[in-house]
Design a protein around this motif. Structure first.
Motif, PDB file in Angstrom:
ATOM      1  N   ALA A  47       0.801  -1.236   0.145  1.00 15.40           N
ATOM      2  CA  ALA A  47      -0.033  -0.025   0.029  1.00 15.40           C
ATOM      3  C   ALA A  47       0.811   1.289  -0.001  1.00 15.40           C
ATOM      4  N   ALA A  48       2.178   1.202   0.603  1.00 15.38           N
ATOM      5  CA  ALA A  48       2.981   2.455   0.918  1.00 15.38           C
ATOM      6  C   ALA A  48       4.088   1.966   0.993  1.00 15.38           C
ATOM      7  N   ILE A  49       5.293   2.964   0.419  1.00  9.93           N
ATOM      8  CA  ILE A  49       6.654   2.738   0.818  1.00  9.93           C
ATOM      9  C   ILE A  49       7.049   3.996   1.669  1.00  9.93           C
ATOM     10  N   GLU A  50       8.054   3.802   2.563  1.00 13.37           N
ATOM     11  CA  GLU A  50       8.443   4.630   3.661  1.00 13.37           C
ATOM     12  C   GLU A  50       9.123   5.799   2.992  1.00 13.37           C
ATOM     13  N   ARG A  51       9.003   6.914   3.875  1.00 17.44           N
ATOM     14  CA  ARG A  51       9.590   8.214   3.331  1.00 17.44           C
ATOM     15  C   ARG A  51      11.014   8.253   3.803  1.00 17.44           C
ATOM     16  N   SER A  52      11.982   8.905   2.989  1.00 17.37           N
ATOM     17  CA  SER A  52      13.344   9.090   3.703  1.00 17.37           C
ATOM     18  C   SER A  52      14.137   7.858   3.429  1.00 17.37           C
ATOM     19  N   ILE A  53      13.768   6.975   2.745  1.00 17.87           N
ATOM     20  CA  ILE A  53      14.605   5.809   2.233  1.00 17.87           C
ATOM     21  C   ILE A  53      15.306   6.104   1.227  1.00 17.87           C
ATOM     22  N   PRO A  54      16.553   5.545   0.872  1.00 22.09           N
ATOM     23  CA  PRO A  54      17.264   5.789  -0.515  1.00 22.09           C
ATOM     24  C   PRO A  54      16.445   5.087  -1.379  1.00 22.09           C
ATOM     25  N   VAL A  55      16.930   5.893  -2.567  1.00 22.72           N
ATOM     26  CA  VAL A  55      16.018   5.426  -3.931  1.00 22.72           C
ATOM     27  C   VAL A  55      17.492   5.268  -4.978  1.00 22.72           C
ATOM     28  N   VAL A  56      17.440   4.140  -5.585  1.00 22.71           N
ATOM     29  CA  VAL A  56      18.348   3.743  -6.618  1.00 22.71           C
ATOM     30  C   VAL A  56      17.603   3.865  -7.928  1.00 22.71           C
ATOM     31  N   ILE A  57      18.347   4.345  -8.929  1.00 21.28           N
ATOM     32  CA  ILE A  57      17.433   4.713 -10.061  1.00 21.28           C
ATOM     33  C   ILE A  57      18.294   4.132 -11.129  1.00 21.28           C
ATOM     34  N   ARG A  58      17.723   2.971 -11.654  1.00 23.90           N
ATOM     35  CA  ARG A  58      18.423   2.439 -12.757  1.00 23.90           C
ATOM     36  C   ARG A  58      18.404   2.831 -14.105  1.00 23.90           C
ATOM     37  N   THR A  59      19.266   2.903 -15.000  1.00 21.03           N
ATOM     38  CA  THR A  59      19.145   3.176 -16.338  1.00 21.03           C
ATOM     39  C   THR A  59      17.963   2.628 -16.977  1.00 21.03           C
ATOM     40  N   PHE A  60      17.011   3.183 -17.775  1.00 23.08           N
ATOM     41  CA  PHE A  60      16.123   2.548 -18.484  1.00 23.08           C
ATOM     42  C   PHE A  60      16.559   2.543 -19.897  1.00 23.08           C
ATOM     43  N   PRO A  61      17.031   1.033 -20.391  1.00 22.25           N
ATOM     44  CA  PRO A  61      17.462   1.244 -21.709  1.00 22.25           C
ATOM     45  C   PRO A  61      16.430   1.522 -22.835  1.00 22.25           C
ATOM     46  N   ALA A  62      17.010   1.900 -24.012  1.00 22.79           N
ATOM     47  CA  ALA A  62      15.982   2.209 -25.070  1.00 22.79           C
ATOM     48  C   ALA A  62      16.307   1.406 -26.515  1.00 22.79           C
ATOM     49  N   ASP A  63      17.377   0.860 -26.296  1.00 20.12           N
ATOM     50  CA  ASP A  63      17.701   0.154 -27.577  1.00 20.12           C
ATOM     51  C   ASP A  63      16.706  -0.847 -28.163  1.00 20.12           C
ATOM     52  N   LYS A  64      15.586  -1.143 -27.481  1.00 19.92           N
ATOM     53  CA  LYS A  64      14.797  -2.198 -27.988  1.00 19.92           C
ATOM     54  C   LYS A  64      13.385  -1.399 -28.186  1.00 19.92           C
ATOM     55  N   ALA A  65      13.286  -0.101 -28.044  1.00 21.68           N
ATOM     56  CA  ALA A  65      11.974   0.405 -28.012  1.00 21.68           C
ATOM     57  C   ALA A  65      11.305   0.501 -29.429  1.00 21.68           C
ATOM     58  N   GLU A  66      10.228   0.540 -29.376  1.00 21.01           N
ATOM     59  CA  GLU A  66       9.394   0.718 -30.680  1.00 21.01           C
ATOM     60  C   GLU A  66       9.700   2.133 -31.355  1.00 21.01           C
ATOM     61  N   LEU A  67      10.072   2.291 -32.597  1.00 18.49           N
ATOM     62  CA  LEU A  67      10.584   3.668 -33.181  1.00 18.49           C
ATOM     63  C   LEU A  67       9.131   4.492 -33.848  1.00 18.49           C
ATOM     64  N   LEU A 203       5.874   8.026  -7.115  1.00 10.04           N
ATOM     65  CA  LEU A 203       6.789   7.563  -5.878  1.00 10.04           C
ATOM     66  C   LEU A 203       6.363   8.273  -4.573  1.00 10.04           C
ATOM     67  N   THR A 204       6.515   9.921  -4.815  1.00  8.71           N
ATOM     68  CA  THR A 204       6.259  10.723  -3.947  1.00  8.71           C
ATOM     69  C   THR A 204       4.781  10.685  -3.169  1.00  8.71           C
ATOM     70  N   GLY A 205       4.067  10.353  -4.078  1.00 10.36           N
ATOM     71  CA  GLY A 205       2.365  10.235  -3.944  1.00 10.36           C
ATOM     72  C   GLY A 205       2.132   8.922  -2.980  1.00 10.36           C
ATOM     73  N   TRP A 206       3.066   7.798  -3.416  1.00  8.97           N
ATOM     74  CA  TRP A 206       3.024   6.564  -2.813  1.00  8.97           C
ATOM     75  C   TRP A 206       3.361   6.449  -1.396  1.00  8.97           C
ATOM     76  N   ALA A 207       4.581   7.402  -1.339  1.00  7.01           N
ATOM     77  CA  ALA A 207       5.218   7.257  -0.009  1.00  7.01           C
ATOM     78  C   ALA A 207       4.426   8.256   0.966  1.00  7.01           C
ATOM     79  N   THR A 208       3.593   9.331   0.599  1.00  6.33           N
ATOM     80  CA  THR A 208       2.862  10.103   1.215  1.00  6.33           C
ATOM     81  C   THR A 208       1.309  10.005   1.346  1.00  6.33           C
ATOM     82  N   GLY A 209       0.872   8.928   0.714  1.00  4.09           N
ATOM     83  CA  GLY A 209      -0.234   8.589   1.109  1.00  4.09           C
ATOM     84  C   GLY A 209      -1.381   9.555   0.088  1.00  4.09           C
TER      85      GLY A 209
END
Length: 215
Positions: A47-67, A203-209
């Protein structure tokens, strides 16, 4: 006879209206599976994730995207624009997402090192581009009203530090108006940044309800 027909029509109208209200109410009453809200599709496992936790942002690859209109065999300028965005979009998305999360002040450390160790208690955002479409500049210029619009779409997940799935999502942004039909790279760059900002809102909405069905 006419009175009965009018009454029947009135009853049907009320039934249809009631059905529509019921469907809409059900849609809003399911906070774990949100459609057409902050993002196009959100499926939550918690239902929710905690505030103040670390967030790891991985790269979203685009090499197989429909063009879309930028597929090989299309007009050269569209193909070049789409191929250029395949290289530019991953960093644009990551930077826009990180900036928006930083401005929100909701989370702790924001980490964009793809190969780094995931801190205990962190969430990991990862995914891929599914669409990078330059659209048609000519249609935007001559037709407008959404014709020839560009589009950028992603599909992603949120996992905890142990790799457990917490949420999945899909989202697209489109641009359809620009001076002289607009510049392909600029339109798709703006779309990409907007996707990053919207993921941050999720993400912020999820963490803040907050209500994630409110777009």
């Amino acid at each position: 006879m006419r009175t009965a027909r009018v009454a029947l029509i009135g009853t049907l109208v009320l039934l249809v209206a009631g059905l529509g209200s019921t469907i809409e109410a059900k849609k809003k009453k399911d906070p774990m599976h949100v459609r057409d809200g902050v993002l196009d599709e959100i499926d939550l496992r918690v239902a929710a994730i905690e505030r103040s936790i670390p967030v790891v942002i991985r790269t979203f690859p685009a090499d197989k995207a429909e063009l879309g209109t930028g597929e090989e065999g299309g007009k050269e300028n569209r193909v070049e624009a789409a191929q250029s965005m395949q290289k530019l979009a991953p960093d644009l998305l990551k930077e826009a997402l990180k900036k928006a999360l930083a401005e929100s002040g909701v989370f702790g450390a924001l980490i964009t090192d793809d190969g780094g160790t995931v801190p205990e208690g962190a969430v990991v955002i990862e995914g891929r581009f599914v669409l990078i479409d330059p659209g048609s500049r000519a249609k935007r210029y001559w037709v407008s009203f959404g014709a020839g619009k560009s589009g950028v779409g992603v599909a992603g997940t949120v996992k905890d530090s142990a790799g457990e799935l917490l949420a999945s999502f899909k989202h697209r942004k489109h641009s359809g108006i620009g001076v002289g039909g607009g510049d392909y790279i600029k339109f798709m760059s703006d779309d990409t940044k907007d996707v990053g900002k919207d993921i941050a809102r999720f993400l912020t909405g999820w963490a803040t309800g907050k209500d994630l069905s409110d777009d």
